[in-house]
Design an enzyme around this catalytic site. Sequence first.
Site, PDB file in Angstrom:
ATOM      1  N   CYS A  75      41.040  17.772  47.864  1.00 41.67           N
ATOM      2  CA  CYS A  75      40.120  18.675  47.159  1.00 41.67           C
ATOM      3  C   CYS A  75      38.970  19.088  48.068  1.00 41.67           C
ATOM      4  O   CYS A  75      38.110  18.271  48.411  1.00 41.67           O
ATOM      5  CB  CYS A  75      39.599  17.976  45.903  1.00 41.67           C
ATOM      6  SG  CYS A  75      38.234  18.832  45.089  1.00 41.67           S
ATOM      7  N   CYS A  98      35.358  18.783  46.619  1.00 43.22           N
ATOM      8  CA  CYS A  98      34.981  17.369  46.461  1.00 43.22           C
ATOM      9  C   CYS A  98      34.280  16.844  47.711  1.00 43.22           C
ATOM     10  O   CYS A  98      33.403  15.974  47.628  1.00 43.22           O
ATOM     11  CB  CYS A  98      36.211  16.515  46.177  1.00 43.22           C
ATOM     12  SG  CYS A  98      37.071  16.909  44.636  1.00 43.22           S
TER      13      CYS A  98
END
Length: 304
Positions: free
Chosen positions: A47, A50
């Site tokens: 991700c 993230c």
Amino acid sequence: MLELGQGNDAAPPADLIKDTSEATFMADVVETSKEVPVIVDFWAPWCGPCKTLGPALEAEVTAAGGKVKMVKVNIDENQQIASQLQIQSIPTVYAFVDGKPVDGFQGAVPPSEIKAFVDKVSLLGPEGDGGLADAIEAAEAMLTEGEAEDAKETFAAILEEDAVNAPAYGGLIRAYLALDDLEQAEATLNGAPAEISETPELDTAHAQIELAKQAVDAGPVAELRAAVDADGDNHQARLDLATALHASGDAEGAVNELLELFRRDREWNDGAAKTQLFTVFDALKPEDPIVLNGRRKLTSMIFI
């Protein structure tokens, strides 16, 4: 923005921020959140957002100095947790208090929102030594510095912890007034619990609301000043001038005009000058020099 610590002994980062697993989630998050708020960051190595959000959260949690902790959940390795909490996209962040999720957000957000989120969550834990008092002090500072929206959110968070906290109720009302939301300020006052309806903080808020309602119809200061200068005994013009001065932020000027009106005719309009003076006094802090000087001058006039 907030400095709400309950002491100078910050917990070490290793204790503040940790990775968890399905085996330790109950202890790391649910049980720990009964003592201190826990922010849970759901992420995965693949991700991209993230990788930005996680470090930013860690920095703010560390800066909070122990008022909140952070737990990281890799959803690839802990799919059962993600499923139970219905995590549908990442990054997702939840705040746990007293064993339950109480707030959160999804996706990447700017640093200012991350900080505001951590600051807000840090107020939601069980009250410690001076915890809510520190939060109220910080919210009051926000109001003074013109950060009314942040102050509103902080006062609201305090009331989630203590629904009969009169200073927080009064502060929330003043925050709405600072945001020019007179309707919500009045609704908040009317919705205050009966236990605190007659406290000094609510009395102050009531006076401030009354003055704010008067300010809506306040005339131009220059025109009212000219009317008073043209006729010193135009009592209505002087009362209106005091209202307009207060609405413009000149509380001292308003008090001076009301004292002059009282000196000229204390009985006019059912003692309107004295009534309005007390409303202005009630809207300020009791120790404010404007209140102290105004009360002293009024007392002198009464007994002359």
